[in-house]
Design a protein around this motif. Structure first.
Motif, PDB file in Angstrom:
ATOM      1  N   LEU A 163    -118.288  29.284  15.540  1.00  0.00           N
ATOM      2  CA  LEU A 163    -117.344  29.876  14.766  1.00  0.00           C
ATOM      3  C   LEU A 163    -116.597  31.174  15.294  1.00  0.00           C
ATOM      4  CD1 LEU A 163    -119.350  29.464  11.368  1.00  0.00           C
ATOM      5  CD2 LEU A 163    -117.055  28.486  12.008  1.00  0.00           C
ATOM      6  N   PRO A 164    -115.388  31.196  15.353  1.00  0.00           N
ATOM      7  CA  PRO A 164    -114.615  32.493  15.764  1.00  0.00           C
ATOM      8  C   PRO A 164    -115.230  33.819  15.073  1.00  0.00           C
ATOM      9  CG  PRO A 164    -113.084  30.755  15.343  1.00  0.00           C
ATOM     10  CD  PRO A 164    -114.430  30.424  14.641  1.00  0.00           C
ATOM     11  N   ARG A 165    -115.284  34.824  15.833  1.00  0.00           N
ATOM     12  CA  ARG A 165    -115.968  36.123  15.446  1.00  0.00           C
ATOM     13  C   ARG A 165    -115.059  36.686  14.431  1.00  0.00           C
ATOM     14  NH1 ARG A 165    -119.124  40.010  17.440  1.00  0.00           N
ATOM     15  NH2 ARG A 165    -119.039  38.805  19.214  1.00  0.00           N
ATOM     16  N   GLU A 166    -113.659  36.548  14.360  1.00  0.00           N
ATOM     17  CA  GLU A 166    -112.673  36.923  13.401  1.00  0.00           C
ATOM     18  C   GLU A 166    -113.069  36.190  11.996  1.00  0.00           C
ATOM     19  OE1 GLU A 166    -110.285  34.260  15.774  1.00  0.00           O
ATOM     20  OE2 GLU A 166    -111.783  35.718  15.995  1.00  0.00           O
ATOM     21  N   VAL A 167    -113.318  34.961  12.207  1.00  0.00           N
ATOM     22  CA  VAL A 167    -113.642  34.174  10.747  1.00  0.00           C
ATOM     23  C   VAL A 167    -114.986  34.795  10.246  1.00  0.00           C
ATOM     24  CG1 VAL A 167    -114.481  31.957   9.906  1.00  0.00           C
ATOM     25  CG2 VAL A 167    -112.376  32.200  11.502  1.00  0.00           C
ATOM     26  N   LEU A 168    -115.986  34.851  11.050  1.00  0.00           N
ATOM     27  CA  LEU A 168    -117.535  35.606  10.342  1.00  0.00           C
ATOM     28  C   LEU A 168    -116.972  36.827   9.813  1.00  0.00           C
ATOM     29  CD1 LEU A 168    -119.523  34.418  13.490  1.00  0.00           C
ATOM     30  CD2 LEU A 168    -119.756  33.456  11.109  1.00  0.00           C
ATOM     31  N   ALA A 204    -116.722  40.135   5.023  1.00  0.00           N
ATOM     32  CA  ALA A 204    -116.080  41.010   4.422  1.00  0.00           C
ATOM     33  C   ALA A 204    -115.680  40.771   3.008  1.00  0.00           C
ATOM     34  CB  ALA A 204    -114.811  41.465   5.012  1.00  0.00           C
ATOM     35  N   ALA A 205    -115.575  39.038   2.789  1.00  0.00           N
ATOM     36  CA  ALA A 205    -115.330  38.548   1.475  1.00  0.00           C
ATOM     37  C   ALA A 205    -116.401  38.565   0.544  1.00  0.00           C
ATOM     38  CB  ALA A 205    -114.541  37.295   1.607  1.00  0.00           C
ATOM     39  N   ALA A 237    -116.912  42.447  -0.550  1.00  0.00           N
ATOM     40  CA  ALA A 237    -116.043  42.857  -1.503  1.00  0.00           C
ATOM     41  C   ALA A 237    -116.520  42.096  -2.817  1.00  0.00           C
ATOM     42  CB  ALA A 237    -114.547  42.257  -1.139  1.00  0.00           C
ATOM     43  N   SER A 238    -116.968  40.663  -3.190  1.00  0.00           N
ATOM     44  CA  SER A 238    -117.337  40.232  -4.106  1.00  0.00           C
ATOM     45  C   SER A 238    -118.477  40.748  -4.859  1.00  0.00           C
ATOM     46  CB  SER A 238    -117.257  38.669  -4.262  1.00  0.00           C
ATOM     47  OG  SER A 238    -118.159  38.520  -3.066  1.00  0.00           O
ATOM     48  N   GLY A 239    -119.355  41.264  -4.058  1.00  0.00           N
ATOM     49  CA  GLY A 239    -120.639  41.722  -4.405  1.00  0.00           C
ATOM     50  C   GLY A 239    -120.425  43.020  -4.778  1.00  0.00           C
TER      51      GLY A 239
END
Length: 562
Positions: free
Chosen positions: A546-551, A556-557, A560-562
């Motif tokens: 998986l691309p680093r930016e996706v991870l 981050a998402a 934020a949700s936590g």
């Protein structure tokens, strides 16, 4: 307990298929079948044309991997005509009488099925949809094993159903694919795969794949599993109803993430895990894996994607071996071939790092593969590298006119040739790090022959446009062996292309009994991150790291949700 101590059952060897009829004859067989009785399902969606159903394409979503402990959460039946065109569709969810399992994979929550019917309450309607038809599915044995388990609990004696597996059929109609999950096959054939987390979405895609196969059958021999399948289906007799009272068996609570690791400590760096993303099943087949274990090996690669397999997943492999009728010898051969293919990947550059050695040894130990096999390969690679350095290999001369040179790690095969000459050349090739194989595949760099024998290897080489050289040319190439390429060949367009996330049943077909020796990872499976990425507009493919930016965005998402 040893991995093989947990296996059971005996593999029944398949008989060779009879001679194949033409595609036209096959379709005539299907269309000659009498029209089935009226539609009994309220949820059926019938298309405008009233063609005769010829296949029942099915897909199940389940609470877990084991048909002995898991339950069917959702079933879809898509009926198609003799050319694969959809006639009608039906789908239903079921109350599993227990936890739904991995919601992050199939998207079904406990609330979604709280008021759903029990399987036995609609079993008769399902029989109406399947009666008289052969079943088609991607990884058909998995779906049918769960279906049989549910009918047994419902009190029905489910008969043997003739079936065609589109995954197995891909070896005939899509012979050069590296991976064969539903998403891979759909992308390769241009078949749409949408709503991949639902049984109906996957069944529609499988129907499209079946249609692609049937279209191609008009130009080549029909796949052996399709021979006589319509007559077999018409001869199947379902009981009129249940013969026993239904039994309740709550779905067992099964872990949705790995737990309870086994095996040797992991080294700090994971170089071999990176190799797994490019490893082709054809390479493993080259190393001697039985063809019947390809689905098992596909699952092995899937399991290693996040670098770990739990004790719970290893237990599920018991059921998996039974479903695919794999005995201990089958698994031993597949595991050894997998380790050898991975080892050759590690040594192709002529050097094996300490971490790579540790990982190879750990994987071999966990798969009950003789570590001496790995040690011999590593030792051979080191000796070949030392010999090359000692001989002072030089770049090719500027007037080189003999085409692509041989490189360390290349695969070659021999057919014909004088015995003494062949023995000498094979021995010399091995000393230089050239791998002499017993068969020809798309990974074979060249076939060496003096033209004295025209057998299967030559035929296969001609089919694949494999380079063919005579012994004297091969000896000249050996005298100018070049180092291995710094990077493996580029992936094919199909592999580079982005595609929908793999279907849940493809992801969870069968975990392997190997624990990858990588740094500890406690996050969600990569497939979950891929699904999140697709839903949030990121470009990701069906395989690879998986691309680093996706991870980073996924983490981050979550924060934020936590």
């Amino acid at each position: 307990m040893s991995f093989f101590d947990r296996l059971f059952g005996r593999a029944d060897r398949r008989k060779s298929a009879p001679s194949h009829p033409s595609a036209g004859e096959l379709l005539q067989q299907a269309e000659a079948r009498p029209q089935q009785g009226g539609d009994t399902l309220e949820q059926a969606s019938v298309t405008a044309h009233q063609a005769v159903p010829s296949f029942a394409v099915i897909d199940v979503e389940t609470t877990g991997l084991s048909p002995k402990a898991g339950r069917v959460l959702e079933l879809a039946v898509v009926r198609v005509d003799a050319r694969g065109a959809i006639i009608d569709e039906w789908t239903s969810r079921f109350n599993p009488e227990g936890p739904v399992g991995a919601t992050h994979i199939h998207g079904i929550t406990d609330a979604d099925v709280a008021d759903a019917p029990l399987f036995h309450e609609v079993a008769g309607s399902i029989v109406d949809r399947l009666g008289g038809l052969p079943v088609a599915a991607h990884n058909a044995k998995f779906d049918l094993a769960f279906l049989r388990s549910e009918f047994t609990l419902a009190g029905w004696d489910m008969p043997w159903l003739p079936s065609f597996c589109t995954l197995h059929g891909s070896y005939h109609y899509l012979p050069d694919m590296h991976r064969r999950r539903l998403a891979d096959c759909c992308w390769a054939t241009g078949v749409a795969l949408s709503d991949a987390h639902s049984a109906l979405g996957d069944a529609r895609a499988t129907a499209g794949l079946l249609r692609y196969y049937l279209d191609r059958a008009a130009a080549r021999d029909v796949h052996g599993d399709l021979v006589g399948i319509f007559e077999q289906a018409r001869a199947v007799s379902w009981p009129d109803g249940p013969v026993r009272a239904p039994r309740s068996r709550p779905a067992s609570a099964q872990p949705t993430t790995p737990s309870t690791r086994t095996g040797a400590p992991r080294p700090a760096q994971p170089p071999l895990l990176e190799q797994l993303t490019g490893l082709s099943l054809l390479e493993v087949l080259d190393e001697g894996a039985p063809e019947g274990t390809m689905t098992y090996l596909e699952a092995l690669l899937e399991a290693l994607e996040d670098g770990e397999v739990s004790e719970d997943e290893a237990v599920v492999l018991n059921d998996y071996a039974a479903i695919y009728q794999l005995d201990v010898a089958d698994i031993q051969s597949a595991n050894r071939a997998f380790v050898l293919a991975l080892a050759h990947r590690a040594v192709d550059d002529g050097h094996v790092s300490r971490d790579e050695r540790a990982q190879l040894n750990a994987v071999a130990e966990l798969l009950d593969v003789d570590q001496n096999s790995v040690l011999d390969i590593v030792k051979h690679a080191d000796e070949a590298r030392a010999a090359r350095l000692g001989q002072g290999l030089q770049p090719l001369s500027v007037d080189w006119s003999h085409g692509e040179p041989l490189r360390v790690g290349d695969k070659v095969a021999f057919t014909g040739c004088d015995d003494a000459v062949r023995d000498r050349l094979e021995r010399r090739a091995g000393e230089l790090g050239i791998r002499v194989m017993g068969n020809v595949s798309r990974f074979t760099a060249m076939l060496v022959t003096d033209g004295s024998f025209t057998g299967g290897k030559l035929k296969r080489a001609l089919e694949l446009s494999t380079r063919i050289v005579d012994p004297s040319t091969f000896e000249m190439l050996l005298n100018h062996v070049q180092p291995a390429l710094a990077t493996p060949p580029a992936a094919t367009d199909v592999e580079r292309a982005e595609a929908p996330a793999p279907s849940p049943q493809d992801r969870e077909v069968a975990p392997s009994a190997v624990v990858a020796t990588t740094a500890a990872y406690s996050g969600p499976p990569p497939a979950v991150i891929r699904q999140w990425a697709l839903e949030n507009g990121y470009s990701v493919g069906v395989r690879g790291r998986l691309p680093r930016e996706v991870l980073e965005a996924f983490n981050a998402a979550g924060s934020a949700s936590g």
